[in-house]
Design an enzyme around this catalytic site. Structure first.
Site, PDB file in Angstrom:
ATOM      1  CB  SER A  21      -0.972   0.001   1.183  1.00 52.69           C
ATOM      2  OG  SER A  21      -1.911  -1.028   1.012  1.00 52.69           O
ATOM      3  CE  LYS A  70      -8.307  -6.262   6.135  1.00 53.13           C
ATOM      4  NZ  LYS A  70      -8.690  -6.739   4.807  1.00 53.13           N
ATOM      5  NE  ARG A 154     -11.405 -26.393   3.921  1.00 45.38           N
ATOM      6  CZ  ARG A 154     -10.138 -26.034   4.122  1.00 45.38           C
ATOM      7  NH1 ARG A 154      -9.166 -26.669   3.491  1.00 45.38           N
ATOM      8  NH2 ARG A 154      -9.842 -25.050   4.943  1.00 45.38           N
ATOM      9  N   GLY A 247      -6.552 -10.655  -9.107  1.00 46.35           N
ATOM     10  CA  GLY A 247      -6.737 -10.101  -7.758  1.00 46.35           C
ATOM     11  C   GLY A 247      -6.041  -8.762  -7.536  1.00 46.35           C
TER      12      GLY A 247
END
Ligand code: NAP
Length: 285
Positions: A21, A70, A154, A247
């Protein structure tokens, strides 16, 4: 030049030394002639509260927040925007006169990456995985008008938990495991998004969950893994004639959206993209 008027921004995480970043933000600050600087800060979990109080006292203007902070960071903030409140995770903080505001730009970053090719509105979208990234992306995709969403994971219990939360938005959400139903659901899926780490460096030859024979050529395939740029899943998508999105685009757009929150300006995308590629020693795509 750093002066007494320079505005300080940064990223907090543990670890943080590999963050891409600072390159993006500092390049755009420079290009736009803004007296701002962006710095990585290594913050251990037991120092998170001190770090936020310290940032506020020091007059730091904003932070990006990465793993493992986060979710935990929310309890130290004063307000959350709608997306961050729904997702329950914050990747961008804006420090202002009234306190610290938490935002989540991961989901909107993914949607902007996809919408370089096609609007998500009224589309059927399948997400592989049900972790943190899947959560941010699936909320934003529904907020952005997707018709319905299939979460394939999964561990089915984790997908069901996410479905329960998403259904607050009153959209059709289905859940499946990684078996035969996945193939059936893919037949009329418009956009497939992989949010599992399968195929991520160094495990680049790991077999993708979806292979070319399960795809069709109208499909758009977005792998949010960005190292390598072309994952095994994207190679399979190309074999099927499907369109692909790396991505790296989500990574770029989540940064673009953070930049906009802090400065009110959309940064030049070419500058962000070039800085990212430089950090990764790659050619611009
Ligand atoms: P996470 O919370 O750990 O979730 C990972 C998900 O992947 C879980 O649902 C897990 O399934 C599934 N999974 C993991 N290994 C698997 C395997 N071998 N087979 C099948 N499913 C598997 O991780 P995250 O934070 O969401 O991040 C996921 C990936 O996205 C990482 O590679 C990360 O680098 C990338 N990412 C990219 C961006 C970007 O800007 N491009 C942003 C955020 C994340 P279970 O529930 O069964 O465990």
């Amino acid at each position: 030049m750093i002066t007494g008027k320079t505005n300080v921004y940064g990223i907090i995480g543990d670890p943080v030394e590999h963050t891409l970043s600072p390159g993006m933000h500092n390049a755009a600050f420079k290009k736009l002639g803004l007296d701002n600087i962006y710095v990585p800060f290594h913050v251990k979990p037991d120092q998170l509260e001190n770090a936020l109080n310290g940032a506020f006292s020091l007059g730091i203007k904003g932070f990006n927040v990465t793993i493992p902070h986060k979710t935990e960071v929310i309890k130290y903030l004063d307000y959350l925007d709608i997306a961050a409140g729904l997702i329950g995770a914050v990747n961008t903080i804006e420090f202002g006169n009234n306190g610290a505001v938490g935002h989540n730009t991961d989901g909107i970053g993914a949607v902007r990456a996809i919408e370089e090719l096609e609007s998500v509105k009224n589309k059927k979208i399948m997400i592989l995985g049900a972790g943190g990234a899947a959560r941010a992306i699936s909320f934003q995709i529904l907020l952005s008008g997707a018709k319905h969403l299939v979460i394939a994971n999964r561990t089915i219990e984790k997908a069901l938990e996410l479905k329960d939360d998403l259904e607050k938005l009153e959209h059709e959400v289905k859940v499946t495991d990684l078996g035969l139903k996945l193939e059936k659901e893919l037949e009329d899926t418009d956009i497939l998004i992989n949010t599992t780490p399968i195929g991520m460096y160094p495990n680049i030859s790991q077999k993708p969950l979806v292979t070319a024979n399960m795809m069709h050529n109208d499909l758009i395939v977005n792998d949010i893994v960005y190292n390598p740029l072309k994952t095994g899943l994207l190679v399979e998508a190309e074999k099927a004639g499907a369109k692909t999105i790396s991505g790296i685009k989500m990574l770029m757009y989540q940064g673009v959206e953070s930049f906009k929150i802090w400065t009110g300006i959309e940064p030049p995308l070419d500058v962000f993209q070039k800085a990212l590629m430089n950090e990764m020693n790659l050619e611009v795509i």
